[in-house]
Design an enzyme around this catalytic site. Sequence first.
Site, PDB file in Angstrom:
ATOM      1  N   HIS A  45       7.237  27.921  28.585  1.00  0.00           N
ATOM      2  CA  HIS A  45       7.514  26.526  28.242  1.00  0.00           C
ATOM      3  C   HIS A  45       6.283  25.761  27.746  1.00  0.00           C
ATOM      4  O   HIS A  45       6.033  24.617  28.151  1.00  0.00           O
ATOM      5  CB  HIS A  45       8.122  25.801  29.453  1.00  0.00           C
ATOM      6  CG  HIS A  45       9.509  26.265  29.799  1.00  0.00           C
ATOM      7  ND1 HIS A  45      10.360  26.859  28.894  1.00  0.00           N
ATOM      8  CD2 HIS A  45      10.210  26.212  30.975  1.00  0.00           C
ATOM      9  CE1 HIS A  45      11.504  27.148  29.494  1.00  0.00           C
ATOM     10  NE2 HIS A  45      11.448  26.782  30.740  1.00  0.00           N
TER      11      HIS A  45
ATOM     12  N   HIS B 155      15.671  20.695  28.669  1.00  0.00           N
ATOM     13  CA  HIS B 155      15.788  21.408  29.936  1.00  0.00           C
ATOM     14  C   HIS B 155      16.547  20.587  30.987  1.00  0.00           C
ATOM     15  O   HIS B 155      16.192  20.577  32.170  1.00  0.00           O
ATOM     16  CB  HIS B 155      14.386  21.779  30.435  1.00  0.00           C
ATOM     17  CG  HIS B 155      14.322  23.026  31.249  1.00  0.00           C
ATOM     18  ND1 HIS B 155      14.887  23.128  32.500  1.00  0.00           N
ATOM     19  CD2 HIS B 155      13.775  24.225  30.990  1.00  0.00           C
ATOM     20  CE1 HIS B 155      14.666  24.332  32.983  1.00  0.00           C
ATOM     21  NE2 HIS B 155      13.989  25.025  32.079  1.00  0.00           N
TER      22      HIS B 155
ATOM     23  N   ASP C  24      19.397  33.947  34.521  1.00  0.00           N
ATOM     24  CA  ASP C  24      18.233  33.297  33.914  1.00  0.00           C
ATOM     25  C   ASP C  24      17.917  34.114  32.661  1.00  0.00           C
ATOM     26  O   ASP C  24      16.865  34.737  32.554  1.00  0.00           O
ATOM     27  CB  ASP C  24      17.058  33.287  34.902  1.00  0.00           C
ATOM     28  CG  ASP C  24      15.908  32.400  34.439  1.00  0.00           C
ATOM     29  OD1 ASP C  24      16.000  31.840  33.328  1.00  0.00           O
ATOM     30  OD2 ASP C  24      14.920  32.283  35.187  1.00  0.00           O
TER      31      ASP C  24
ATOM     32  N   GLU D   3      20.016  25.946  27.790  1.00  0.00           N
ATOM     33  CA  GLU D   3      18.891  25.635  26.908  1.00  0.00           C
ATOM     34  C   GLU D   3      19.100  26.343  25.574  1.00  0.00           C
ATOM     35  O   GLU D   3      18.879  27.544  25.457  1.00  0.00           O
ATOM     36  CB  GLU D   3      17.584  26.121  27.550  1.00  0.00           C
ATOM     37  CG  GLU D   3      17.331  25.591  28.943  1.00  0.00           C
ATOM     38  CD  GLU D   3      16.353  26.467  29.731  1.00  0.00           C
ATOM     39  OE1 GLU D   3      15.247  26.756  29.238  1.00  0.00           O
ATOM     40  OE2 GLU D   3      16.702  26.881  30.850  1.00  0.00           O
TER      41      GLU D   3
HETATM   42  C1  GLA Z   1      13.517  28.301  32.557  1.00  0.00           C
HETATM   43  C2  GLA Z   1      13.156  29.672  32.957  1.00  0.00           C
HETATM   44  C3  GLA Z   1      13.327  29.858  34.415  1.00  0.00           C
HETATM   45  C4  GLA Z   1      12.569  28.806  35.182  1.00  0.00           C
HETATM   46  C5  GLA Z   1      13.016  27.457  34.714  1.00  0.00           C
HETATM   47  C6  GLA Z   1      12.237  26.360  35.385  1.00  0.00           C
HETATM   48  O1  GLA Z   1      14.853  28.118  32.428  1.00  0.00           O
HETATM   49  O2  GLA Z   1      13.864  30.664  32.243  1.00  0.00           O
HETATM   50  O3  GLA Z   1      12.876  31.123  34.790  1.00  0.00           O
HETATM   51  O4  GLA Z   1      11.201  28.944  34.963  1.00  0.00           O
HETATM   52  O5  GLA Z   1      12.868  27.334  33.343  1.00  0.00           O
HETATM   53  O6  GLA Z   1      12.199  26.494  36.766  1.00  0.00           O
END
Ligand code: GLA
Length: 369
Positions: free
Chosen positions: A124, A195, A267, A334
Amino acid sequence: MKINRRPFLIAAIGLAGILTANAAVETSDFDDIKLYTLKNKAGTAVKITNYGATVTSIITADRKGTMADITLGYNDVSGYMNAVDKPYFGSIVGRYGNRIAKGKFSIDGKEYKLAVNNGENHLHGGVIGFDKVVWDAKVVGPNSIALHYLAKDGEEGYPGNLDINVTYTLTDANELKIDYLATTDKKTPVNLTNHTYFNLKGEGEGNILGHELMINAKGFTPVDSGLIPTGKITPVAGTPFDFTTAKAIGRDVGKKDQQLEYGLGYDHNWVLDKGGKDGQLTLAATLYESTTGRFMEVFTQEPGVQFYCGNFLAGNLKGKSGKTYVHRGGLCLETQHYPNSPNQAAFPNTILNPGKKYKTTTVYKFSTQ
Ligand code: GLA
């Protein structure tokens, strides 16, 4: 780079204040961080601060007309500044949203080294990504706020001065539209996303495992244990990653599956069937919560979406209204290019050239059923 570290309370300027005017601007003793309210005819209200270009709340009606804030966040800007557990609540992440393996990539034979802030990888945008800087903000319409940030050549290790504009618009059709535009003076990777964590029951109202999610994707990008894509695109059919037909997030999240083990749950990046192909906005995902009837549709021009189900929310964080955010108390959708694309030639290109425009739109549309 300008980083505002002053203890500025969004609450003090009325996070819970009266929402009357369109594009109302709430100011404070501090002149460079502000909170903006967009409100439409349906009574939907969206609050945005220029700290991190962050959506701090989205207040929508349930099927009975009862309003609730459906996004997770803090009630003061110091919460966003000091977010030790780094949830990135509501903010714009970049210059490269998601991960770049080992914080390294090469352009035209020159290697660039980025901050490593997630295990051995870059996440990020680095230590001070776009979520932790103060953006310029301008009201550009009755329900529209334009945010601008100039990321300097070398910032967090990235090449090129990147000039970024993010415009949030709340339409009377109950859509929150996010338009992204960026230009550069050197070749650089760009991958911007928002986000926001959604809980359609209302923030702090338990976990999101009963939410029914559909993702318009027949494939996803499996990852290694550091959540870096292996480079493959794997069919979701027959796996817990199949959301082609809406299903409760909790149905398969606990299944024994190596990918779910790596992600501690969902994730991952889904490869959208139509995303980004012809520059059209296409439906990426839908989310439904049956007790409130709230329904959300996500449209995007991006080729992928990271579905993150709040696995790192550990139940130790109190949100903006004082309620505890439990494990999986919110989820993110996202819209984005795939993670680590600068190191994966087969993935859609994320390198922006001077003279070209990075231009992309994502829409979150709210209704009830
Ligand atoms: C993203 C990442 C996750 C985590 C979140 C924030 O979505 O893919 O692994 O780091 O941000 O907590």
